[in-house]
Structures are given as C-alpha cells and as structure tokens.
Design a protein around this motif. Sequence first.
Motif, mmCIF file in Angstrom:
data_model
loop_
_atom_site.group_PDB
_atom_site.id
_atom_site.type_symbol
_atom_site.label_atom_id
_atom_site.label_comp_id
_atom_site.label_asym_id
_atom_site.label_seq_id
_atom_site.Cartn_x
_atom_site.Cartn_y
_atom_site.Cartn_z
ATOM 1 N N UNK A 42 9.242 -5.650 -15.099
ATOM 2 C CA UNK A 42 10.216 -4.909 -14.304
ATOM 3 C C UNK A 42 9.498 -3.786 -13.588
ATOM 4 N N UNK A 43 9.578 -3.820 -12.267
ATOM 5 C CA UNK A 43 8.981 -2.781 -11.438
ATOM 6 C C UNK A 43 10.103 -1.935 -10.839
ATOM 7 N N UNK A 44 9.954 -0.646 -10.907
ATOM 8 C CA UNK A 44 10.856 0.272 -10.217
ATOM 9 C C UNK A 44 10.021 0.940 -9.137
ATOM 10 N N UNK A 45 10.399 0.719 -7.881
ATOM 11 C CA UNK A 45 9.609 1.217 -6.761
ATOM 12 C C UNK A 45 10.457 2.076 -5.830
ATOM 13 N N UNK A 46 9.770 2.899 -5.084
ATOM 14 C CA UNK A 46 10.391 3.656 -3.984
ATOM 15 C C UNK A 46 9.719 3.165 -2.715
ATOM 16 N N UNK A 47 10.532 2.778 -1.730
ATOM 17 C CA UNK A 47 9.991 2.253 -0.485
ATOM 18 C C UNK A 47 10.295 3.236 0.641
ATOM 19 N N UNK A 48 9.316 4.060 1.006
ATOM 20 C CA UNK A 48 9.543 4.988 2.118
ATOM 21 C C UNK A 48 9.658 4.216 3.439
ATOM 22 N N UNK A 49 10.226 4.843 4.448
ATOM 23 C CA UNK A 49 10.438 4.169 5.731
ATOM 24 C C UNK A 49 9.154 3.576 6.301
ATOM 25 N N UNK A 50 8.033 4.282 6.162
ATOM 26 C CA UNK A 50 6.771 3.780 6.721
ATOM 27 C C UNK A 50 6.239 2.558 5.985
ATOM 28 N N UNK A 75 0.798 -1.218 0.000
ATOM 29 C CA UNK A 75 0.000 0.000 0.000
ATOM 30 C C UNK A 75 0.838 1.279 0.000
ATOM 31 N N UNK A 76 1.882 1.328 0.806
ATOM 32 C CA UNK A 76 2.670 2.564 0.952
ATOM 33 C C UNK A 76 3.882 2.619 0.020
ATOM 34 N N UNK A 77 4.065 1.580 -0.787
ATOM 35 C CA UNK A 77 5.168 1.544 -1.739
ATOM 36 C C UNK A 77 4.767 2.365 -2.960
ATOM 37 N N UNK A 78 5.670 3.207 -3.420
ATOM 38 C CA UNK A 78 5.396 4.050 -4.584
ATOM 39 C C UNK A 78 5.925 3.365 -5.844
ATOM 40 N N UNK A 79 5.042 3.178 -6.811
ATOM 41 C CA UNK A 79 5.440 2.598 -8.093
ATOM 42 C C UNK A 79 5.971 3.714 -8.978
ATOM 43 N N UNK A 80 7.260 3.664 -9.301
ATOM 44 C CA UNK A 80 7.879 4.675 -10.171
ATOM 45 C C UNK A 80 7.648 4.336 -11.637
ATOM 46 N N UNK A 81 7.767 3.054 -11.973
ATOM 47 C CA UNK A 81 7.491 2.613 -13.344
ATOM 48 C C UNK A 81 7.290 1.106 -13.350
#
Length: 184
Positions: free
Chosen positions: A122-130, A107-113
Amino acid sequence: MKTKLGCALVLSFLMIVGIGCAQKPVSESGSAEPAVQGGQSPNPSETKVDLGTMNTQAVEVYFADAQVLELEKKEQEIEYKDDSEKYKKTFEALQNNTDSELVSLWEKVELLSLQYDEGKVTLDVHIPDEAKLGTSGELLALDALTQTMFQYDEVESIDILIDGEAMDSLMGHSELEHPIQREP
C-alpha cells in the motif's frame, strides 16, 4: 516536618521511576523494544547489537522513453535492512532515473508512506500539479509501478492512496483499481 518532607521525596521518586518504567518507546516496526539513545544501552547486561547488515539487490525499474510512449527496463542496485524497507527502496529507485535518455514518471510524486502486509503493498502518495501527466503518461506511470513492484513474487496486489484516500483515478484520466491485482 522532616517526616512529611521525606515522604514527599520518596513519593516523588517512586512516581518518576513509575512513569519512566511505564513508557516503553515503540520502534518503527511497532514492537516495544528498549530504545537505545546516545549509543548506550539502557541496561548494559541486556545489550542488543544491531549489526546494521545491509542487503544489496539488483531490481528492475521501469522508465518512459524520451517521448513518453513506452517503458524501458533498467536495472538498479538497492540497499535495504529488511523486507519492509525493500519495497520503499524499490519505489525510490523508480523515482531516481540515472539515464538521461529516459524519464522517471514518478520523480515528482511524494511518497507519504509505504506498507507491506500479507502480499499487499500500500502506497500513500501526494501528487503535486507538476507531477501530473496526461492520459498516456498516467497509464505508463501505473504500468511502470506495477511492473516494478510485481517483480517480487510475494507481492500479490498494490493499492495506491492519494493523500490517504482511495481515489477513482491516479491523475484524473484513467480508472484506478483498489487494489491492483497481479495478473495471472
């Protein structure tokens, strides 16, 4: 004087036309299709009609139970225009839990592409600390993603990049393969 001014105007006009013709907008698919802006075609005799046909499909999405001990499968409907959008909409379904008894591990993971090419997602994600989970949560998150994406027969492997890089671990606890292969 009039001749020089006339030549300058003609030359300016030709440069503007030349620049305009040389720049073909590139669509999201990467093809150089004529762009349609404001609802009008650049050339009325070459009108391409995009019917905007939406496909609807029921997909299996995996969420964790309230104690984050095991996965449970839920069916969700997705709408997409083409196959490339199908995988993105499936990932978005993985992020959007509609059952208050279950937990979305993405839920809190940001999908960049997200890209699909010859059997590889291929998933590129940003995983914030929360969004970071413990060891068991990280393993469940990977299982939820792989079970969700491998429901498509054409998907043979999944590669997860974190902020554009192939990292050793998704959240710092367990090894992350590049790519994750479908098990036989």
